[in-house]
Design a protein around this motif. Structure first.
Motif, PDB file in Angstrom:
ATOM      1  N   UNK A   1       0.835  -1.215   0.000  1.00 26.11           N
ATOM      2  CA  UNK A   1       0.000   0.000   0.000  1.00 26.11           C
ATOM      3  C   UNK A   1       0.857   1.247   0.000  1.00 26.11           C
ATOM      4  N   UNK A   2       1.975   1.209   0.727  1.00 28.83           N
ATOM      5  CA  UNK A   2       2.867   2.372   0.766  1.00 28.83           C
ATOM      6  C   UNK A   2       3.479   2.641  -0.600  1.00 28.83           C
ATOM      7  N   UNK A   3       3.894   1.568  -1.282  1.00 34.31           N
ATOM      8  CA  UNK A   3       4.467   1.750  -2.626  1.00 34.31           C
ATOM      9  C   UNK A   3       3.434   2.317  -3.596  1.00 34.31           C
ATOM     10  N   UNK A   4       2.195   1.849  -3.486  1.00 35.26           N
ATOM     11  CA  UNK A   4       1.134   2.361  -4.388  1.00 35.26           C
ATOM     12  C   UNK A   4       0.895   3.850  -4.160  1.00 35.26           C
ATOM     13  N   UNK A   5       0.836   4.258  -2.877  1.00 32.61           N
ATOM     14  CA  UNK A   5       0.613   5.684  -2.581  1.00 32.61           C
ATOM     15  C   UNK A   5       1.756   6.540  -3.073  1.00 32.61           C
ATOM     16  N   UNK A   6       2.972   6.062  -2.896  1.00 28.55           N
ATOM     17  CA  UNK A   6       4.132   6.830  -3.376  1.00 28.55           C
ATOM     18  C   UNK A   6       4.112   6.979  -4.876  1.00 28.55           C
ATOM     19  N   UNK A   7       3.716   5.920  -5.561  1.00 31.21           N
ATOM     20  CA  UNK A   7       3.651   6.000  -7.025  1.00 31.21           C
ATOM     21  C   UNK A   7       2.589   7.005  -7.464  1.00 31.21           C
ATOM     22  N   UNK A   8       1.432   7.060  -6.758  1.00 34.86           N
ATOM     23  CA  UNK A   8       0.360   8.000  -7.131  1.00 34.86           C
ATOM     24  C   UNK A   8       0.804   9.441  -6.959  1.00 34.86           C
ATOM     25  N   UNK A   9       1.591   9.714  -5.925  1.00 32.05           N
ATOM     26  CA  UNK A   9       2.070  11.078  -5.702  1.00 32.05           C
ATOM     27  C   UNK A   9       3.221  11.420  -6.615  1.00 32.05           C
TER      28      UNK A   9
END
Length: 276
Positions: free
Chosen positions: A33-41
């Motif tokens: 989940x952390x990697x997904x959020x970082x990619x979105x930002x």
């Protein structure tokens, strides 16, 4: 000799292994989940940085090109649209869209202001717009006269100072030979009082602001017996009361302080009226 059978795990060991597996799964899910959020930002930021970098490269390229043209090394380009840089083309298109939007906004404001030009309306008969003609101040009411004739009809009968058997000495006023019932008017602003006299009959005495008294004699009746009046107000009606030979208005002017009567004709002429 047969090998020893493997020892079976106890229930406590099984529960401990299950908890460790669940913790590992939760940690893996949190990391994903952390990697997904970082990619979105990060992805929009990278795109924005790319656009900014392209714009900076375009500006730097145009500056280098201008310096090269000044040195005579690069032929001058006619328009910005001839440059092959895609970022520059995108910037030019964005600028054109902004100009088009601004022109549309100005046109919209112009359309909104347009009805104001037609609010004045069609010109009136005097050539002025209807709205302006409607706001023109109305003509002021005519001012009341400061002096007035005692009767509407001009003409004098017996003059001041005339001799005759009807007076003890001489005539102390002027006579207006008018019909009985004719309206008698105040010659000036002032206050009036009424009384009876055996010689003058029914009479009205008008006292003006400077103390001058105007005597109206031989009246038939009164309209106003006392109080303040204005020049031109109807105060009585002509008659033939007292020592009189027929309907007429006898008028006298008495100076302030109770002096002897004076000739009314010069007094009227001095006031701008000619009763003759």
């Amino acid at each position: 000799m047969a090998p020893e059978a493997a020892a079976r795990p106890t229930r406590a060991e099984l529960r401990l292994a299950a908890r460790e597996q669940s913790r590992s799964q939760r940690r893996d899910a949190a990391k994903a989940a952390t990697r997904t959020a970082l990619l979105r930002v990060a992805l929009p930021s990278v795109a924005a940085l790319g656009v900014a970098a392209a714009a900076a490269v375009t500006v730097q390229g145009e500056a280098d090109q201008q310096r090269a043209q000044a040195a005579g090394r690069v032929p001058e380009q006619t328009t910005a649209a001839d440059a092959p840089d895609s970022a520059h083309t995108a910037a030019a298109q964005a600028a054109e869209q902004a100009l088009a939007a601004g022109a549309a906004d100005q046109a919209s404001r112009g359309d909104a202001r347009q009805p104001l030009a037609g609010t004045q309306g069609a010109p009136d008969a005097a050539g002025q717009p209807a709205a302006q003609a409607a706001t023109t101040d109305p003509a002021p009411a005519p001012a009341r006269p400061t002096l007035s004739m005692p009767v509407a009809q001009h003409g004098i009968g017996e003059a001041f100072g005339a001799a005759g058997t009807h007076w003890a000495k001489r005539h102390t006023g002027i006579d207006f030979p008018v019909d009985g019932g004719t309206q008698v008017m105040a010659v000036a602003d002032g206050t009036i009082r009424t009384q009876w006299n055996a010689s003058y009959g029914y009479m009205t005495i008008l006292k003006t602001a400077d103390g001058t008294e105007v005597w109206y004699c031989h009246l038939r009746s009164y309209k106003i017996r006392k109080g303040a009046v204005k020049a031109g107000d109807v105060i009585a009606f002509v008659g033939s009361s007292g020592n009189s030979t027929g309907p007429h208005l006898h008028l006298e002017i008495r100076p302030a302080g109770g002096g002897a009567p004076v000739d009314p004709l010069p007094w009227f002429l001095a006031q701008g009226l000619d009763p003759r």
